[in-house]
Write an enzyme that holds these catalytic residues in place. Structure first.
Site, mmCIF file in Angstrom:
data_model
loop_
_atom_site.group_PDB
_atom_site.id
_atom_site.type_symbol
_atom_site.label_atom_id
_atom_site.label_comp_id
_atom_site.label_asym_id
_atom_site.label_seq_id
_atom_site.Cartn_x
_atom_site.Cartn_y
_atom_site.Cartn_z
ATOM 1 C CB SER A 43 49.788 -12.230 -42.661
ATOM 2 O OG SER A 43 49.144 -11.825 -41.502
ATOM 3 C CG HIS A 50 47.138 -16.411 -41.027
ATOM 4 N ND1 HIS A 50 46.480 -16.124 -42.195
ATOM 5 C CD2 HIS A 50 47.469 -15.213 -40.490
ATOM 6 C CE1 HIS A 50 46.431 -14.826 -42.368
ATOM 7 N NE2 HIS A 50 47.018 -14.244 -41.342
ATOM 8 C CD GLU A 85 44.321 -18.544 -44.561
ATOM 9 O OE1 GLU A 85 43.706 -18.415 -45.624
ATOM 10 O OE2 GLU A 85 45.320 -17.837 -44.276
ATOM 11 C CG ASN A 100 45.967 -12.205 -46.764
ATOM 12 O OD1 ASN A 100 44.977 -11.478 -46.613
ATOM 13 N ND2 ASN A 100 46.839 -12.394 -45.804
HETATM 14 N N1 LIG Z 1 47.586 -7.220 -37.619
HETATM 15 C C1 LIG Z 1 46.934 -8.111 -38.356
HETATM 16 O O1 LIG Z 1 45.908 -7.812 -38.963
HETATM 17 C C2 LIG Z 1 47.443 -9.539 -38.444
HETATM 18 C C3 LIG Z 1 46.561 -10.543 -38.874
HETATM 19 C C4 LIG Z 1 47.014 -11.864 -38.934
HETATM 20 C C5 LIG Z 1 48.346 -12.153 -38.619
HETATM 21 N N2 LIG Z 1 49.182 -11.161 -38.229
HETATM 22 C C6 LIG Z 1 50.579 -11.509 -37.918
HETATM 23 O O2 LIG Z 1 50.786 -11.417 -36.521
HETATM 24 C C7 LIG Z 1 52.132 -10.994 -36.268
HETATM 25 C C8 LIG Z 1 52.097 -9.756 -35.395
HETATM 26 O O3 LIG Z 1 51.362 -8.756 -36.054
HETATM 27 P P1 LIG Z 1 50.804 -7.472 -35.254
HETATM 28 O O4 LIG Z 1 49.999 -6.681 -36.205
HETATM 29 O O5 LIG Z 1 50.219 -7.909 -33.948
HETATM 30 O O6 LIG Z 1 52.194 -6.711 -34.967
HETATM 31 P P2 LIG Z 1 52.540 -5.626 -33.853
HETATM 32 O O7 LIG Z 1 53.734 -4.894 -34.399
HETATM 33 O O8 LIG Z 1 51.328 -4.869 -33.453
HETATM 34 O O9 LIG Z 1 52.985 -6.495 -32.580
HETATM 35 C C9 LIG Z 1 54.162 -7.237 -32.578
HETATM 36 C C10 LIG Z 1 54.652 -7.371 -31.129
HETATM 37 O O10 LIG Z 1 55.836 -8.173 -31.153
HETATM 38 C C11 LIG Z 1 56.665 -7.698 -30.123
HETATM 39 N N3 LIG Z 1 58.025 -8.194 -30.367
HETATM 40 C C12 LIG Z 1 58.945 -7.734 -31.244
HETATM 41 N N4 LIG Z 1 60.067 -8.489 -31.179
HETATM 42 C C13 LIG Z 1 59.844 -9.444 -30.240
HETATM 43 C C14 LIG Z 1 60.624 -10.526 -29.715
HETATM 44 N N5 LIG Z 1 61.854 -10.763 -30.160
HETATM 45 N N6 LIG Z 1 60.079 -11.290 -28.754
HETATM 46 C C15 LIG Z 1 58.827 -11.057 -28.299
HETATM 47 N N7 LIG Z 1 58.030 -10.049 -28.755
HETATM 48 C C16 LIG Z 1 58.552 -9.257 -29.715
HETATM 49 C C17 LIG Z 1 56.527 -6.192 -30.187
HETATM 50 O O11 LIG Z 1 56.937 -5.588 -28.973
HETATM 51 C C18 LIG Z 1 55.024 -6.043 -30.452
HETATM 52 O O12 LIG Z 1 54.289 -5.899 -29.247
HETATM 53 C C19 LIG Z 1 52.788 -10.792 -37.638
HETATM 54 O O13 LIG Z 1 53.510 -11.941 -37.987
HETATM 55 C C20 LIG Z 1 51.601 -10.611 -38.578
HETATM 56 O O14 LIG Z 1 51.873 -11.048 -39.901
HETATM 57 C C21 LIG Z 1 48.760 -9.868 -38.112
#
Ligand SMILES: NC(=O)c1ccc[n+]([C@@H]2O[C@H](COP(=O)([O-])OP(=O)(O)OC[C@H]3O[C@@H](n4cnc5c(N)ncnc54)[C@H](O)[C@@H]3O)[C@@H](O)[C@H]2O)c1
Length: 278
Positions: free
Chosen positions: A107, A128, A140, A179
């Site tokens: 994000s 994104h 995006e 955002n």
């Molecule tokens: N949650 C949201 O609303 C949202 C929205 C858009 C984008 N994002 C983006 O998506 C990404 C993930 O966000 P999230 O909320 O799902 O996070 P999260 O913490 O729920 O999930 C992240 C996952 O990554 C895994 N992980 C950690 N290190 C790793 C590695 N080296 N190799 C493989 N897997 C690994 C973890 O085990 C976990 O399951 C971030 O970059 C965030 O900015 C999140």
């Protein structure tokens, strides 16, 4: 986020391998997919055949080489930590086919902070999705100075094939489009509240009925989590040193009190049982 993006792609007809370092996360993702597809079939939104096809197109694996070795497009959605993402991009670069595109769902982290961890910067960009990715249509796509036009074209096309509506950012900018706009509205709403111009309830009412937004900025803050807003602002302030980037006094006060919104039962509004009190 990753499990939903994987399922969106599988439902669109792609062969998808979903990877996580955590076995627990993989198990939960697999359970989520099974229950989601069963629910869609029960509601008549998918046929059993469509659900079976999507399920058969999706595999879960703890082995990154197996997941990414033959991929055309990798969508990275690991934790929002730059060092972890750079490590993952370096590993992907050595495991993937030379023509594979590496996109990040981050994000906030622009892909130019990741591209130099690979030997294929032209094939690196942001893609994104919005949460929940199964529901939200927007994607995006951000073209970094290193990103080839052919990469952007392929990622926009993949997003469309997934049933999404992609928009293109021709250059990198912090917060991307949505955002940034959201932050501008939120900051103005907090300013109007903190200077006593109107109550938070009336500001929400004005935004809902005057601008046609589905919810006002304070109710949205409660939904996304006041703790998240606090941490994002603090991280930005620590990075830039600009006092304008500090979290507002109201956000700090609510954060310290543990009034983080829906997740704690109280933020600007109170949440409990069936009834929501504002
Ligand atoms: N949650 C949201 O609303 C949202 C929205 C858009 C984008 N994002 C983006 O998506 C990404 C993930 O966000 P999230 O909320 O799902 O996070 P999260 O913490 O729920 O999930 C992240 C996952 O990554 C895994 N992980 C950690 N290190 C790793 C590695 N080296 N190799 C493989 N897997 C690994 C973890 O085990 C976990 O399951 C971030 O970059 C965030 O900015 C999140």
């Amino acid at each position: 986020m990753g499990q939903q993006i994987a399922l969106v792609a599988a439902m669109a007809g792609y062969r998808v391998k979903c990877h996580d370092v955590s076995e627990e996360a993989l198990r939960k993702a697999s359970e989520f997919v099974d229950s989601y597809l069963a629910e869609r079939v029960a509601k008549g939104k998918l046929t059993q055949g469509q659900a079976d096809q999507a399920r058969a197109a999706l595999r879960f694996t703890g082995d990154l080489a197996e997941a990414a070795g033959d991929a055309d497009l990798v969508i990275e959605a690991v934790v929002e930590k730059l060092a972890v993402k750079r490590q993952v991009f370096a590993e992907l670069d050595s495991l993937c086919l030379p023509e594979a595109i590496l996109a990040t769902n981050s994000s906030y982290i622009v892909s130019s902070r990741l591209a130099d961890a690979t030997r294929r910067p032209g094939k690196v960009c942001n893609m994104h999705f919005f949460n929940p990715a199964l529901v939200m249509k927007l994607v995006e796509v951000v073209k970094g100075p290193h990103t080839a036009q052919s990469t952007v074209d392929a990622v926009m096309e993949a997003a469309r094939k997934m049933g999404k509506i992609p928009v293109l950012l021709r250059k990198e900018v912090e917060g991307f489009l949505v955002n940034r706009i959201l932050t501008a509205i939120r900051n103005e709403a907090l300013y109007l509240y903190e200077t006593g111009v109107a109550s938070y309830e009336d500001i929400d009412t004005a935004v809902v009925h005057g601008l046609g937004h589905p919810m006002g900025p304070f109710r949205l803050l409660d939904l996304t989590g006041i703790d998240l807003s606090y941490h994002v602002a603090m991280e930005r302030y620590q990075r830039t040193g600009d006092p304008a980037h500090k979290p507002s006094p109201t956000i700090v006060e609510k954060f310290v009190r543990g009034e983080w919104g829906r997740k704690t039962g109280k933020g600007f509004y109170e949440y409990g049982g069936e009834r929501e009190r504002g």
